[in-house]
Design a protein around this motif. Sequence first.
Motif, PDB file in Angstrom:
ATOM      1  N   ARG A 112       0.826  -1.206   0.000  1.00 60.38           N
ATOM      2  CA  ARG A 112       0.000   0.000   0.000  1.00 60.38           C
ATOM      3  C   ARG A 112       0.858   1.254   0.000  1.00 60.38           C
ATOM      4  O   ARG A 112       0.544   2.232  -0.684  1.00 60.38           O
ATOM      5  N   ARG A 113       1.942   1.240   0.751  1.00 64.18           N
ATOM      6  CA  ARG A 113       2.833   2.399   0.772  1.00 64.18           C
ATOM      7  C   ARG A 113       3.423   2.662  -0.613  1.00 64.18           C
ATOM      8  O   ARG A 113       3.566   3.805  -1.039  1.00 64.18           O
ATOM      9  N   ILE A 114       3.783   1.573  -1.310  1.00 68.44           N
ATOM     10  CA  ILE A 114       4.314   1.731  -2.671  1.00 68.44           C
ATOM     11  C   ILE A 114       3.260   2.340  -3.583  1.00 68.44           C
ATOM     12  O   ILE A 114       3.549   3.234  -4.395  1.00 68.44           O
ATOM     13  N   GLN A 115       2.013   1.892  -3.449  1.00 68.60           N
ATOM     14  CA  GLN A 115       0.932   2.426  -4.275  1.00 68.60           C
ATOM     15  C   GLN A 115       0.707   3.909  -4.009  1.00 68.60           C
ATOM     16  O   GLN A 115       0.524   4.702  -4.940  1.00 68.60           O
ATOM     17  N   ILE A 116       0.737   4.279  -2.732  1.00 73.94           N
ATOM     18  CA  ILE A 116       0.542   5.688  -2.379  1.00 73.94           C
ATOM     19  C   ILE A 116       1.692   6.538  -2.896  1.00 73.94           C
ATOM     20  O   ILE A 116       1.495   7.647  -3.399  1.00 73.94           O
ATOM     21  N   ARG A 117       2.920   5.999  -2.776  1.00 71.64           N
ATOM     22  CA  ARG A 117       4.083   6.737  -3.262  1.00 71.64           C
ATOM     23  C   ARG A 117       3.984   6.959  -4.775  1.00 71.64           C
ATOM     24  O   ARG A 117       4.278   8.047  -5.278  1.00 71.64           O
ATOM     25  N   ARG A 118       3.581   5.915  -5.498  1.00 76.11           N
ATOM     26  CA  ARG A 118       3.430   6.055  -6.948  1.00 76.11           C
ATOM     27  C   ARG A 118       2.338   7.056  -7.300  1.00 76.11           C
ATOM     28  O   ARG A 118       2.486   7.845  -8.246  1.00 76.11           O
ATOM     29  N   LYS A 119       1.240   7.028  -6.553  1.00 77.93           N
ATOM     30  CA  LYS A 119       0.152   7.963  -6.809  1.00 77.93           C
ATOM     31  C   LYS A 119       0.598   9.396  -6.599  1.00 77.93           C
ATOM     32  O   LYS A 119       0.265  10.288  -7.381  1.00 77.93           O
ATOM     33  N   ARG A 120       1.363   9.602  -5.532  1.00 78.80           N
ATOM     34  CA  ARG A 120       1.861  10.954  -5.272  1.00 78.80           C
ATOM     35  C   ARG A 120       2.812  11.421  -6.367  1.00 78.80           C
ATOM     36  O   ARG A 120       2.798  12.583  -6.766  1.00 78.80           O
ATOM     37  N   MET A 121       3.643  10.495  -6.859  1.00 77.06           N
ATOM     38  CA  MET A 121       4.566  10.843  -7.937  1.00 77.06           C
ATOM     39  C   MET A 121       3.808  11.203  -9.207  1.00 77.06           C
ATOM     40  O   MET A 121       4.201  12.098  -9.956  1.00 77.06           O
ATOM     41  N   GLN A 122       2.690  10.499  -9.457  1.00 77.43           N
ATOM     42  CA  GLN A 122       1.883  10.802 -10.633  1.00 77.43           C
ATOM     43  C   GLN A 122       1.196  12.150 -10.500  1.00 77.43           C
ATOM     44  O   GLN A 122       1.024  12.872 -11.478  1.00 77.43           O
ATOM     45  N   GLU A 123       0.812  12.465  -9.282  1.00 81.80           N
ATOM     46  CA  GLU A 123       0.129  13.745  -9.061  1.00 81.80           C
ATOM     47  C   GLU A 123       1.097  14.919  -9.112  1.00 81.80           C
ATOM     48  O   GLU A 123       0.724  16.017  -9.527  1.00 81.80           O
ATOM     49  N   GLU A 124       2.329  14.687  -8.705  1.00 86.41           N
ATOM     50  CA  GLU A 124       3.318  15.762  -8.724  1.00 86.41           C
ATOM     51  C   GLU A 124       3.798  15.999 -10.156  1.00 86.41           C
ATOM     52  O   GLU A 124       4.008  15.049 -10.918  1.00 86.41           O
ATOM     53  N   PRO A 125       3.979  17.241 -10.565  1.00 78.25           N
ATOM     54  CA  PRO A 125       4.430  17.525 -11.933  1.00 78.25           C
ATOM     55  C   PRO A 125       5.848  17.003 -12.177  1.00 78.25           C
ATOM     56  O   PRO A 125       6.733  17.154 -11.340  1.00 78.25           O
ATOM     57  N   VAL A 126       6.043  16.363 -13.330  1.00 79.25           N
ATOM     58  CA  VAL A 126       7.364  15.863 -13.709  1.00 79.25           C
ATOM     59  C   VAL A 126       8.194  17.017 -14.254  1.00 79.25           C
ATOM     60  O   VAL A 126       7.713  17.809 -15.073  1.00 79.25           O
ATOM     61  N   THR A 127       9.420  17.125 -13.809  1.00 80.39           N
ATOM     62  CA  THR A 127      10.311  18.182 -14.292  1.00 80.39           C
ATOM     63  C   THR A 127      11.655  17.592 -14.694  1.00 80.39           C
ATOM     64  O   THR A 127      12.083  16.568 -14.166  1.00 80.39           O
TER      65      THR A 127
END
Length: 420
Positions: A112-127
């Motif tokens: 679950r922590r991995i899923q949340i981390r991935r979700k946050r990365m998707q929500e954060e803008p890629v630079t």
Amino acid sequence: MSKELEELSPLGDSIHGDGSEEETEEDDEPKICQVCGDKSTGYHFNAMTCEGCKGFFRRAMKRPTQYCCPFRNVCVITKSNRRQCQSCRLQKCLSIGMKRELIMSDEAVKKRRIQIRRKRMQEEPVTLSPQQEAVIQELLAAHQKTFDMTCANFTQFRPLDRDQKAISEWNQEPDSSKYSHQIMCKVSEDTMHMAISFTSCSSTSSNSKQPENNERKQLNNIILTSLPHFTDLTTYLIKNVINFGKTLSMFRGLIIEDQISLLKGATFEIILIHFNMFFNEKTGIWECGPLQYCMDDAMRAGFQRHLLDPMKNFHYTLRKLHLHEEEYVLMQAISLFSADRPGVTHHNVIDRNQEILAVTLKTYIEAKRTEPDKHLLYPKIVACLTEMRSMNEEYTKQVLKIQDIQPVSPLLLEIVSKDS
């Protein structure tokens, strides 16, 4: 017990559908933990608790230890004394309805922590990182310095002769591959060394197996009317590709033998990518400043359908991606740094360089593109790079065949020659 362990991350069990619920009441009144009276962070294991009591209950349920109250099992649990009697604290947790079966396993928590981390990365803008920005700027500068997008120098080549009769004679041959066995061309690498050193290219010797007299007469009757112009054009573009490579710090850091091998392997592909910038997918014409080219011009230079048809499809496919200039130059560089080219020795270094370029391209697409299907662009570019590799082999075969009919430039021969 340390405070860090007491106040474990809420990522563990405060998850909808896994035994915990987030507070959804609309009033703004502060909620208190039903165990110790501390500020609550929501429902955990079916009861409103603070993070401390949530973590305590989870640990207590996972341990086989039997707690014992040093007093009379009637301790009043508060925020200040909740650590003094674990037995009464646990009983309070059970009395307010906290359920053991709602505790997630360690493996489920980790997942679950991995899923949340991935979700946050998707929500954060890629630079793009500063290093990636620097790579792109260096490639753009090298491209703009070595490739003239106005094609002003194309007027210096021998004229483009569009004699239809000559090309029709060439295409009447039903099995043009019959001549391919006649060509066994070997060219020394001296020309390539000189080109990389930015000196003039010397003539190279060519040892070709001579066809029979009657076949030689047939070949001599074929006039490739566009070939002189295309020979001048290709020689000019090859020099530009060499200059492009020599401008890049990644490329200059390689040994000269690997530089030669990479250039020989990638030149045709980089020219293809470069020419795609001039391709008009509506008309099928390459609009190169003062000149315009079509597939018939390439046929008049001696190239045949089993190269030209996939080449034209490639240009349509790539052009319809509407790449940015940054994506074009990254694609050129990825093609250049291909460690599987014949003659390459330092594979690991070149692989690392290509990986840096590939990750930069993927990050650029994610950061700069806004289309909903932008995640499909990178694999489409990779598919185009793969398609060029197969065309590259056919191009080499056809250039060697053309050389047996009408001479091309020594530099072009050096590019397509195989290492002896």
